[in-house]
Design a protein around this motif. Structure first.
Motif, PDB file in Angstrom:
ATOM      1  N   GLY A   1      -4.569  -2.490   1.281  1.00 46.51           N
ATOM      2  CA  GLY A   1      -3.387  -3.142   1.842  1.00 46.51           C
ATOM      3  C   GLY A   1      -2.417  -2.145   2.428  1.00 46.51           C
ATOM      4  O   GLY A   1      -2.261  -1.036   1.947  1.00 46.51           O
ATOM      5  N   THR A   2      -1.735  -2.558   3.520  1.00 44.09           N
ATOM      6  CA  THR A   2      -0.764  -1.688   4.173  1.00 44.09           C
ATOM      7  C   THR A   2       0.660  -2.049   3.816  1.00 44.09           C
ATOM      8  O   THR A   2       1.594  -1.441   4.297  1.00 44.09           O
ATOM      9  CB  THR A   2      -0.932  -1.779   5.700  1.00 44.09           C
ATOM     10  N   THR A   3       0.819  -3.064   2.976  1.00 46.25           N
ATOM     11  CA  THR A   3       2.174  -3.414   2.577  1.00 46.25           C
ATOM     12  C   THR A   3       2.683  -2.428   1.550  1.00 46.25           C
ATOM     13  O   THR A   3       1.915  -1.757   0.879  1.00 46.25           O
ATOM     14  CB  THR A   3       2.219  -4.832   1.979  1.00 46.25           C
ATOM     15  N   ALA A   4       3.995  -2.341   1.415  1.00 45.01           N
ATOM     16  CA  ALA A   4       4.586  -1.387   0.468  1.00 45.01           C
ATOM     17  C   ALA A   4       4.193  -1.748  -0.949  1.00 45.01           C
ATOM     18  O   ALA A   4       4.193  -2.907  -1.337  1.00 45.01           O
ATOM     19  CB  ALA A   4       6.102  -1.409   0.603  1.00 45.01           C
ATOM     20  N   PRO A   5       3.829  -0.750  -1.769  1.00 47.14           N
ATOM     21  CA  PRO A   5       3.449  -1.025  -3.150  1.00 47.14           C
ATOM     22  C   PRO A   5       4.612  -1.571  -3.958  1.00 47.14           C
ATOM     23  O   PRO A   5       5.767  -1.239  -3.718  1.00 47.14           O
ATOM     24  CB  PRO A   5       3.008   0.334  -3.686  1.00 47.14           C
ATOM     25  N   ALA A   6       4.290  -2.409  -4.916  1.00 47.05           N
ATOM     26  CA  ALA A   6       5.338  -2.966  -5.771  1.00 47.05           C
ATOM     27  C   ALA A   6       5.751  -1.958  -6.817  1.00 47.05           C
ATOM     28  O   ALA A   6       5.080  -0.969  -7.072  1.00 47.05           O
ATOM     29  CB  ALA A   6       4.825  -4.239  -6.452  1.00 47.05           C
TER      30      ALA A   6
ATOM     31  N   ALA B   1      12.569  -4.070   4.608  1.00 42.87           N
ATOM     32  CA  ALA B   1      13.227  -4.516   3.377  1.00 42.87           C
ATOM     33  C   ALA B   1      13.465  -3.384   2.388  1.00 42.87           C
ATOM     34  O   ALA B   1      14.354  -3.474   1.544  1.00 42.87           O
ATOM     35  CB  ALA B   1      12.402  -5.617   2.710  1.00 42.87           C
ATOM     36  N   SER B   2      12.668  -2.316   2.471  1.00 45.65           N
ATOM     37  CA  SER B   2      12.781  -1.214   1.528  1.00 45.65           C
ATOM     38  C   SER B   2      12.221   0.049   2.176  1.00 45.65           C
ATOM     39  O   SER B   2      11.493  -0.016   3.175  1.00 45.65           O
ATOM     40  CB  SER B   2      12.023  -1.537   0.234  1.00 45.65           C
ATOM     41  N   TYR B   3      12.564   1.200   1.560  1.00 44.74           N
ATOM     42  CA  TYR B   3      12.161   2.487   2.142  1.00 44.74           C
ATOM     43  C   TYR B   3      11.910   3.518   1.044  1.00 44.74           C
ATOM     44  O   TYR B   3      12.478   3.433  -0.041  1.00 44.74           O
ATOM     45  CB  TYR B   3      13.270   3.050   3.037  1.00 44.74           C
TER      46      TYR B   3
ATOM     47  N   TYR C   1      14.818   1.513  -2.875  1.00 42.50           N
ATOM     48  CA  TYR C   1      13.784   2.523  -2.665  1.00 42.50           C
ATOM     49  C   TYR C   1      12.474   1.960  -3.194  1.00 42.50           C
ATOM     50  O   TYR C   1      12.399   1.476  -4.324  1.00 42.50           O
ATOM     51  CB  TYR C   1      14.129   3.808  -3.430  1.00 42.50           C
ATOM     52  N   VAL C   2      11.448   2.014  -2.367  1.00 49.01           N
ATOM     53  CA  VAL C   2      10.085   1.669  -2.799  1.00 49.01           C
ATOM     54  C   VAL C   2       9.169   2.731  -2.214  1.00 49.01           C
ATOM     55  O   VAL C   2       9.140   2.937  -1.001  1.00 49.01           O
ATOM     56  CB  VAL C   2       9.656   0.271  -2.303  1.00 49.01           C
ATOM     57  N   TRP C   3       8.460   3.421  -3.069  1.00 50.57           N
ATOM     58  CA  TRP C   3       7.617   4.507  -2.571  1.00 50.57           C
ATOM     59  C   TRP C   3       6.552   3.965  -1.629  1.00 50.57           C
ATOM     60  O   TRP C   3       5.980   2.911  -1.843  1.00 50.57           O
ATOM     61  CB  TRP C   3       6.995   5.291  -3.725  1.00 50.57           C
TER      62      TRP C   3
END
Length: 376
Positions: free
Chosen positions: A12-17, A287-289, A279-281
């Motif tokens: 998946g290319t979405t940001a990890p939770a 929505a987040s960075y 912040y989301v790694w």
């Protein structure tokens, strides 16, 4: 997708939770079991806890940059593999078309009295028949000769592309494995930090907050000193015009925190608009960075394409000294260049700090500075 292609499992290319994975929990559990088995030592001081937590967050930052690099490499390798497979598919289609033309020659000869040895050799895949086939080429018409030559070229080119595609798919598998390992590494570091913080009592957490406040106050004091130095330098430059120019009016001095370029102003405006987002790694917005995801997105909004990782961003643009920082410049931290923020003036920056925090303003002296660059 071409009909010959089978869909492949994709990462998946979405940001990890932010949630802790089973693997991460297992790692923490093993650590806890080891600790139970060993003789109990003295409880670490709050200062030691803070140092350990900061170190874990920094390790997570470093692992995040490795993850970001692996993610980019995986995407590039996947695109290359897809392109090669498309080329193989197109080559196979052409090869089949040419084979059908040759087949029509065989069919015609069969109708005229059976398949001749010439046609038998044309369809043979036996390399030993190549010499005999070349001898028989002289018996073919010009059109048949050209068709057979085309078939041979297409078959060789397609075999080469198939081998290249096979190597590319193997490289993609390696990239995916690196990506998964990087993801687990980040999650393990963050889980360890959360576990460590969860062991503190309310009183210990209050003491930890006081230590953190003291650290921030010192960083802001240093930021104020830098702001004063930059203001003094700007005033001196304003009061000393180049030779042959009249001094400018002292009534409207230029603010030292004003962005130097329109692009820098746009990048800074974008960064300010992201304040308060988590912040989301591995995240690049909207929505987040993570830290480098924020700086990349901000400068992209200004029309400047930056690389994904801090290690590549630090090589982009012009290096500038801390005393010469202007709003929009990127400031990098630690010897491993694992963190980045955007300078906003007066010794302050906007950055995405770490997991559990939000995009915010902070003194550039909160962390040890590695260096700074001006992207444009």
């Amino acid at each position: 997708m071409p009909s010959h292609r089978k869909p492949r499992t994709r990462i998946g290319t979405t940001a990890p939770a932010l949630g802790v994975t089973t693997a991460a929990l297992a790692s923490v559990s093993l650590l806890a079991q080891s600790a139970d088995a060993a003789p109990a030592g003295p409880k670490p001081s709050i200062e030691e806890v803070q140092k350990k937590v900061d170190d874990l967050y920094r390790q997570a930052d470093l692992a995040t940059q490795k993850y970001d690099a692996a993610k980019e490499a995986t995407a590039a390798q996947r695109a290359k593999a897809d392109a090669l497979l498309d080329q193989v598919a197109a080559g196979t289609a052409k090869l089949n078309d040419t084979r059908r033309v040759i087949g029509s020659y065989a069919a015609a000869q069969y109708r005229d009295g059976g398949v001749t040895p010439t046609m038998t050799l044309l369809f043979s895949d036996d390399p030993q028949a190549f010499f005999d086939r070349n001898q028989l080429m002289g018996r073919l018409s010009d059109e048949q000769h050209r068709t057979l030559s085309t078939f041979e070229s297409q078959r060789a080119a397609n075999a080469k592309k198939r081998a290249e595609a096979s190597r590319s798919l193997a490289a993609l598998t390696t990239s995916q494995q690196t990506l998964r390992a990087g993801k687990q590494d980040v999650q393990t570091k963050l889980a360890a930090a959360r576990t460590l913080l969860s062991t503190l009592t309310a009183q210990e957490k209050a003491r930890l907050a006081a230590i953190e406040k003291k650290k921030q106050d010192e960083a802001e004091r240093q930021a104020a000193e830098l702001a004063a130095q930059q203001a003094a330098a700007a005033a001196k430059k304003k009061a000393t015009p180049p030779a042959g120019h009249a001094p400018s009016s002292p009534s409207s001095p230029s603010a030292p925190s004003a962005p130097a370029t329109t692009k820098a102003a746009k990048a800074l405006a974008f960064a300010r608009a992201q304040m308060g987002k988590p912040y989301v790694w591995g995240a690049t917005g909207p929505a987040s960075y993570d830290c480098s995801g924020l700086t990349q997105a901000a400068w992209k909004a200004a029309g400047v394409d930056l690389p994904r990782t801090t290690w590549d961003q630090v090589k982009t643009g012009t290096r500038v000294a801390t005393a010469d920082l202007q709003p929009g410049d990127l400031v990098f931290f630690y010897d491993d260049i694992s963190h980045v923020g955007m300078y906003i003036g007066n010794g302050m920056m906007i950055h995405a700090p770490h997991s559990g925090a939000y995009v915010r303003e902070e003194s550039i002296y909160y962390m040890p500075i590695y260096g700074s660059v001006r992207p444009a």
